[in-house]
Write a protein that holds these residues in place. Structure first.
Motif, PDB file in Angstrom:
ATOM      1  N   LYS A 120      20.757 -34.030   0.700  1.00 23.04           N
ATOM      2  CA  LYS A 120      22.212 -33.879   0.609  1.00 23.04           C
ATOM      3  C   LYS A 120      22.771 -34.630  -0.593  1.00 23.04           C
ATOM      4  O   LYS A 120      23.630 -34.119  -1.328  1.00 23.04           O
ATOM      5  CB  LYS A 120      22.874 -34.387   1.894  1.00 23.04           C
ATOM      6  N   LYS A 177      21.159 -35.505  -3.324  1.00 20.84           N
ATOM      7  CA  LYS A 177      20.684 -34.832  -4.543  1.00 20.84           C
ATOM      8  C   LYS A 177      21.495 -33.566  -4.810  1.00 20.84           C
ATOM      9  O   LYS A 177      21.931 -33.324  -5.951  1.00 20.84           O
ATOM     10  CB  LYS A 177      19.199 -34.493  -4.398  1.00 20.84           C
ATOM     11  N   ALA A 178      21.711 -32.765  -3.782  1.00 20.69           N
ATOM     12  CA  ALA A 178      22.476 -31.518  -3.948  1.00 20.69           C
ATOM     13  C   ALA A 178      23.906 -31.818  -4.382  1.00 20.69           C
ATOM     14  O   ALA A 178      24.466 -31.135  -5.249  1.00 20.69           O
ATOM     15  CB  ALA A 178      22.463 -30.731  -2.644  1.00 20.69           C
ATOM     16  N   LYS A 179      24.495 -32.851  -3.782  1.00 22.85           N
ATOM     17  CA  LYS A 179      25.871 -33.209  -4.128  1.00 22.85           C
ATOM     18  C   LYS A 179      25.968 -33.642  -5.587  1.00 22.85           C
ATOM     19  O   LYS A 179      26.870 -33.199  -6.332  1.00 22.85           O
ATOM     20  CB  LYS A 179      26.357 -34.333  -3.210  1.00 22.85           C
ATOM     21  N   ASN A 203      23.942 -32.968  -8.113  1.00 24.96           N
ATOM     22  CA  ASN A 203      23.685 -31.846  -9.019  1.00 24.96           C
ATOM     23  C   ASN A 203      24.860 -30.866  -9.060  1.00 24.96           C
ATOM     24  O   ASN A 203      25.220 -30.359 -10.126  1.00 24.96           O
ATOM     25  CB  ASN A 203      22.400 -31.127  -8.622  1.00 24.96           C
ATOM     26  N   GLN A 204      25.459 -30.627  -7.906  1.00 26.64           N
ATOM     27  CA  GLN A 204      26.599 -29.708  -7.854  1.00 26.64           C
ATOM     28  C   GLN A 204      27.779 -30.272  -8.648  1.00 26.64           C
ATOM     29  O   GLN A 204      28.444 -29.537  -9.400  1.00 26.64           O
ATOM     30  CB  GLN A 204      27.010 -29.471  -6.399  1.00 26.64           C
ATOM     31  N   GLU A 205      28.010 -31.561  -8.514  1.00 27.20           N
ATOM     32  CA  GLU A 205      29.129 -32.181  -9.221  1.00 27.20           C
ATOM     33  C   GLU A 205      28.918 -32.227 -10.736  1.00 27.20           C
ATOM     34  O   GLU A 205      29.883 -32.325 -11.498  1.00 27.20           O
ATOM     35  CB  GLU A 205      29.371 -33.596  -8.671  1.00 27.20           C
ATOM     36  N   CYS A 206      27.649 -32.140 -11.159  1.00 26.39           N
ATOM     37  CA  CYS A 206      27.346 -32.138 -12.591  1.00 26.39           C
ATOM     38  C   CYS A 206      26.996 -30.745 -13.110  1.00 26.39           C
ATOM     39  O   CYS A 206      26.685 -30.588 -14.294  1.00 26.39           O
ATOM     40  CB  CYS A 206      26.165 -33.057 -12.882  1.00 26.39           C
ATOM     41  N   ASN A 207      27.010 -29.763 -12.200  1.00 24.86           N
ATOM     42  CA  ASN A 207      26.639 -28.394 -12.576  1.00 24.86           C
ATOM     43  C   ASN A 207      25.272 -28.359 -13.253  1.00 24.86           C
ATOM     44  O   ASN A 207      25.088 -27.814 -14.344  1.00 24.86           O
ATOM     45  CB  ASN A 207      27.703 -27.771 -13.490  1.00 24.86           C
ATOM     46  N   THR A 208      24.293 -28.963 -12.592  1.00 22.07           N
ATOM     47  CA  THR A 208      22.933 -29.026 -13.128  1.00 22.07           C
ATOM     48  C   THR A 208      21.947 -29.016 -11.969  1.00 22.07           C
ATOM     49  O   THR A 208      22.345 -29.036 -10.789  1.00 22.07           O
ATOM     50  CB  THR A 208      22.736 -30.302 -13.968  1.00 22.07           C
ATOM     51  N   THR A 209      20.661 -28.951 -12.293  1.00 19.08           N
ATOM     52  CA  THR A 209      19.599 -29.071 -11.287  1.00 19.08           C
ATOM     53  C   THR A 209      18.622 -30.179 -11.685  1.00 19.08           C
ATOM     54  O   THR A 209      17.555 -30.301 -11.101  1.00 19.08           O
ATOM     55  CB  THR A 209      18.830 -27.747 -11.149  1.00 19.08           C
ATOM     56  N   GLY A 243      27.995 -37.528  -8.973  1.00 18.50           N
ATOM     57  CA  GLY A 243      27.286 -36.817 -10.034  1.00 18.50           C
ATOM     58  C   GLY A 243      27.454 -37.475 -11.387  1.00 18.50           C
ATOM     59  O   GLY A 243      26.503 -37.528 -12.188  1.00 18.50           O
TER      60      GLY A 243
END
Length: 468
Positions: free
Chosen positions: A271, A273-275, A277-283, A354
């Protein structure tokens, strides 16, 4: 048969006796103490072992102290267990012979020379301690904070690495509890970083498992490489610019702190990690980077710094694969460095997770061969790390959940918990451990000043992020 009033009286007395036992402050008693030498001396062990600048930089910091708490099996026989451990240690030291040595200082006036090396010839060997404590596994694991008595499960309490001139470079301490056994290991940090520390511990466990009572060499799955790395034109003797150890060593006494373990499940980490990455628009942000950023933000918040106060988050990095050409995975020694993200308290807390995680991601990505070699040049000038210089505005993420910790069973089956000693404890130190479930979760050993820990325990963002 016990009736209700009898049960109440029984429980009362049981609780009273337990309180009395705990209040008596049991101490760890040393039952026996000996030194263990390698089963035989190899040709390589007869030569001086010269240390790299990475190793020598550790002379004024403390030993690595880690260990595993086990429940005592019903068939447990202490004497045979201790003897097998000693025999297995003797065999393992054939592979890891520098751990049985002592430091020597090489001095010369003309031309000036001051260098520390390992002498494996004139040494009594590694130390082995059998100790006893009148407490239970529950007494160790039930309290919210890690009990101070755990620090007595390790040798080299408050010692610094330079003390390895007189003290053992390795000690195994077995502390028997009422219903458990703690196997503690302390290794001089000049000889090993975390990767090398667990390399030895894993090999020791591997030898113990394969040991059938015959005193003969047992092969191990990963042989250590003791070819210490030096930049071109340097080594093997590193001349540090001092004439006496008083010029570069210091003793660091930690302030009174609270030490707690917090468990982050695999689900919780995904969770975070996903948060991030989502906030930075990256993976690209890893679980460890997201978790480190999260701890950086939470601890900074409870410290209540002014908005313009500068803070940082340091992360330990393994340099073996980052050098060009890379060092082998089994390189035994120190090959670590810290990278850090820097931000004011205000911008760290005003921005999201992020944003902070990306700062750490960039620090890791930019840590390359060029950066490492430039840092080694500074170390070549005689830089010696000092624990007392740690920035109280920072946090430090140490150790790694990638190390194989719970795989060390010593015939006792899987351990109940990992614990560490006094060494390297300061406000803002966070150590990462493999989660006991083995599914990617992590346990965090967090050290904070009492007021900061109390605030962290009630911080909503922190509480919502992990599982108990």
């Amino acid at each position: 048969m016990l009736y209700n009033n009898q049960i109440s009286y029984y429980n009362y007395n049981k609780a009273k006796n337990e309180t009395k036992r705990m209040a008596s402050s049991p101490t760890v008693q040393h039952i026996s103490d000996c030194f263990i030498k390698p089963l035989y001396n190899s040709e390589e062990s007869q030569k001086p072992i010269y240390l790299s600048s990475w190793d020598l930089a550790m002379l004024s910091v403390q030993y690595i102290q880690k260990g595993i708490l086990f429940t005592k099996p019903s068939s447990f026989q202490l004497d045979s267990f201790l003897q097998k451990l000693k025999d297995s240690l003797s065999i393992t030291l054939v592979h890891f012979y520098p751990l049985a040595g002592r430091f020597k200082t090489l001095k010369q006036e003309n031309p000036p020379l001051y260098s520390v090396y390992i002498d494996c010839v004139n040494s009594p060997g590694a130390r082995f301690i059998h100790a006893n404590l009148d407490l239970t596994v529950s007494d160790i694991l039930s309290p919210k904070d890690v009990p101070l008595i755990v620090q007595s499960f390790f040798d080299h309490d408050r010692a610094i690495n330079h003390d390895g001139h007189e003290l053992s470079l390795l000690t195994i301490q077995v502390t028997e509890l009422i219903d458990g056994v703690f196997v503690g290991c302390s290794i001089n940090h000049v000889l090993a970083d975390g990767t090398s520390y667990w390399h030895f511990f894993n090999s020791f466990s591997e030898v113990f498992k394969a040991n059938n009572g015959q005193k003969q060499l047992i092969p191990i799955s990963k042989t250590p490489n003791f070819n210490h790395w030096f930049p071109e034109g340097h080594g093997p003797i590193i001349n540090i610019p001092y004439t006496h150890h008083d010029q570069f060593i210091s003793r660091h006494e930690s302030p009174k702190m609270r030490e707690r373990f917090f468990h982050f499940s695999s689900k919780s980490l995904k969770k975070l990690k996903a948060k991030a990455n989502q906030e930075c628009n990256t993976t690209k942000i890893s679980s460890l980077q997201a978790l480190s950023a999260h701890m950086w933000r939470c601890i900074t918040r409870v410290r209540k710094f002014p908005s313009d106060h500068m803070t940082s988050c340091r992360m330990a990095c393994n340099n073996r694969g980052r050098l060009d050409p890379p060092l082998p995975e089994n390189y035994f020694g120190n090959c670590i460095q810290t990278v850090r993200g820097i931000a004011s308290a205000g911008e760290l807390l005003e921005n999201n997770l992020g944003w902070a995680a990306w700062k750490l991601h960039e620090a890791v990505v930019n840590h390359n061969n060029k950066e490492i070699r430039e840092w080694v040049e500074k170390l070549e000038c005689g830089m010696i790390y000092q624990l007392g210089f740690f920035d109280p505005s920072s946090i430090m993420m140490g150790s790694s959940p990638r190390f194989n910790m719970y795989g060390n069973e010593f015939g006792l089956r899987k351990g109940m918990a990992l614990r560490s000693g006094y060494a390297h404890k300061f406000d803002g130190k966070v150590s990462l451990y493999e989660g006991i479930e083995g599914d990617g979760g992590m346990d965090l050993e967090v050290c904070l000043l009492p007021d900061f820990m109390a605030s962290l325990e009630t911080d909503k963002e922190f509480l919502d992020s992990f599982s108990s």
